[in-house]
Write an enzyme that holds these catalytic residues in place. Sequence first.
Site, mmCIF file in Angstrom:
data_model
loop_
_atom_site.group_PDB
_atom_site.id
_atom_site.type_symbol
_atom_site.label_atom_id
_atom_site.label_comp_id
_atom_site.label_asym_id
_atom_site.label_seq_id
_atom_site.Cartn_x
_atom_site.Cartn_y
_atom_site.Cartn_z
ATOM 1 N N LYS A 94 34.393 89.635 -38.596
ATOM 2 C CA LYS A 94 34.727 88.752 -37.479
ATOM 3 C C LYS A 94 35.781 87.711 -37.842
ATOM 4 O O LYS A 94 36.594 87.319 -37.012
ATOM 5 C CB LYS A 94 33.467 88.054 -36.967
ATOM 6 C CG LYS A 94 32.473 88.987 -36.292
ATOM 7 C CD LYS A 94 32.994 89.501 -34.964
ATOM 8 C CE LYS A 94 31.950 90.315 -34.210
ATOM 9 N NZ LYS A 94 32.540 90.957 -33.002
ATOM 10 N N GLU A 116 31.770 82.828 -27.697
ATOM 11 C CA GLU A 116 30.451 83.385 -27.392
ATOM 12 C C GLU A 116 29.981 84.089 -28.645
ATOM 13 O O GLU A 116 30.788 84.492 -29.471
ATOM 14 C CB GLU A 116 30.549 84.377 -26.229
ATOM 15 C CG GLU A 116 30.966 85.804 -26.611
ATOM 16 C CD GLU A 116 32.372 85.931 -27.166
ATOM 17 O OE1 GLU A 116 33.205 85.038 -26.891
ATOM 18 O OE2 GLU A 116 32.661 86.917 -27.876
ATOM 19 N N SER A 383 30.846 96.719 -41.858
ATOM 20 C CA SER A 383 31.460 95.588 -41.144
ATOM 21 C C SER A 383 30.856 94.238 -41.489
ATOM 22 O O SER A 383 31.491 93.207 -41.314
ATOM 23 C CB SER A 383 31.374 95.825 -39.638
ATOM 24 O OG SER A 383 30.038 96.067 -39.248
#
Lengths: 401, 270
Positions: A94, A116, A383
């Site tokens: 991210k 969010e 990830s």
Amino acid sequence: MQGANRYDQPSAGHFGEHGGRYVAETLIHALDELGDLYDAAKRDPEFRLELQRDLEHFVGRPTPLYFAERLTQELGGAQIYLKREDLNHTGAHKVNNTVGQALLAKRMGKPRIIAETGAGQHGVATATVAARLGLACRVYMGAEDVKRQSLNVYRMKLLGAEVVPVLSGSRTLKDALNEAMRDWVTNVDSTHYIIGTVAGPHPYPTMVRDFQSVIGLEARAQCLQALGRLPDVLVACVGGGSNAIGLFYPFIDDAEVRLVGVEAAGLGLETGRHAAPLNAGRVGVLHGNRTYLMEDDDGQIIETHSISAGLDYPGVGPEHAHLKDIGRAEYDAVTDDEAMEGFRLLNRCEGILPALESSHAIAWVMKHAADLGSDQTVVINLSGRGDKDILTVAELDGIDL
Amino acid sequence: MNRLDSRLAEIRRADRKALVTFITAGDPTPDITVPALHALVRGGADVLELGIPFSDPEAEGPSIQAASERGLAGGMTLRKVLELVSAFRKQDRHTPVVLMGYFNSILAMGCERFAVAAAASGVDGLIMVNLPPEESAPLKGPLDEHGIRMIFLVAPTTTEPRARMIIESASGFIYYVSLKGTTGAGNLDASAVGDKLRWLRGLTPLPLLVGFGIKNGADARAVSRFSDGVVVGSALVDTMARQSADPEAIPQALIEQVREIRRALDQPSA
């Protein structure tokens, strides 16, 4: 930041019939401004240098492409490599995006950031870059997710962010996105909204994909160096789909490379309790873009289910919808139970604690590695790391920490 | 002629201000909607805006979000919204009805099927909160064909070239969003609205109606100095929510509230 290819894009922000800008008029100007600024920034050598420096020194890139030798032996088929996005600062892919968007916010002179978050990884990655640049930060998080991801909630608070539990609708990621949109429409002059995935109105799906493409660019170079050729299969989990598109995108023109996205089948596609719009949804419009959605016959968005909060979302990035339509990528789904098996296996045979999201990609490879054969090379996008999921897993095991 | 066009033309000829009232279909229960619509007309509404409940109403403030949730909890669907409009039309053949909602509701039914069904029910216009003109062609075509006006919004952030483009596609009226925010917000600034409306006047002959944050007669009057009328929504929805324990009392409460706004709008200017 950009690859050579572009398959057919009928107009800016559209991917076939998907994507676009389906938002309230008040936001259009901000999206135009953001799009223009981003277009200028990506051509600006100074911006690219700044981004590269941050990725190297703050995020810790490049991440390794790791040969999972024992996993390969255990599964008895394809040679398995892991792209170690779990080793990034903050523990997931991210941050590749938030670092880039924070630099854009700084260029726009906007002192306030909102985001969010579902699992909390994007919230943490946003709070992190906001802290670093001295920007005010508010993170919207569904009240249900606040409960199941308490560690990340506390992390965000330590980073100085305000975490707002969202009580409307189903109280999960989709509702957090609605609330962030409402904040943005109200504070559009002072605020940049860092969307965490490759969804939302144009330019977000394109911009977030570009920032995440560093994953695939590195993986491509690392494969060429380690193997002397491209990998045969790329596998990544897909919620909104940012880690998957980041890995896939630089390989889109390499027709011989198979792209596999793995959605959350939850309790099973046949039960309806899942989060797999590409496998079992239909085309609609939500959160600013046209894409595959989980909805009922009246077009109401239905509640999704996944063991992994980060995949528990009723939509998917429009570029994935397009890659599915044109057959360039394939999208499968694995259940909660299968993901848990992947989670446990990677812990045991590689000493790596994967996020429950990433465990879906591992589970797919567990099911298919033997069929692929030992001459095939698979790259799994790992990830994120799974520290945040320990309480969830312990609860499943009936252990009270 | 379309009921909405003729009603707005009538109001302009009479030098009056249009009062558009918004409630959500099926809120708080499906059987209250038709009596409530009649009550709004009796109180003095010129145009009725009826919300299609949607699971993810991203441009709405807390009042209309809750109304949407109540409507859905009562089983409201787009098909049922159209049935309510048909039922209303049995007793009122003249008051224009404009539906407001989110594009996914229409897409799920299909744009063409919606246009046919909406025209048959007596719908006169449609406001799609999340469908800017650039994406609207698949819906606007069928609506035009069936005589339903597609109404577009202009916001405080809309630039002039964009306003011109929106006006090109617009029909019925221009819905000017009075503030940066969600419906029912508290930061209405009538003089800022005035500046924007004077500017828009120079760009289009279409009626300019203003909505978002107009809560009472005083707000309505302040904004109508510059506009052809106002849209009142959240304040009415709040009244319905307050009365939801005693739904029988809703029509009378709406009549009184709308009358107060009507009186303020009709007051001769000093």
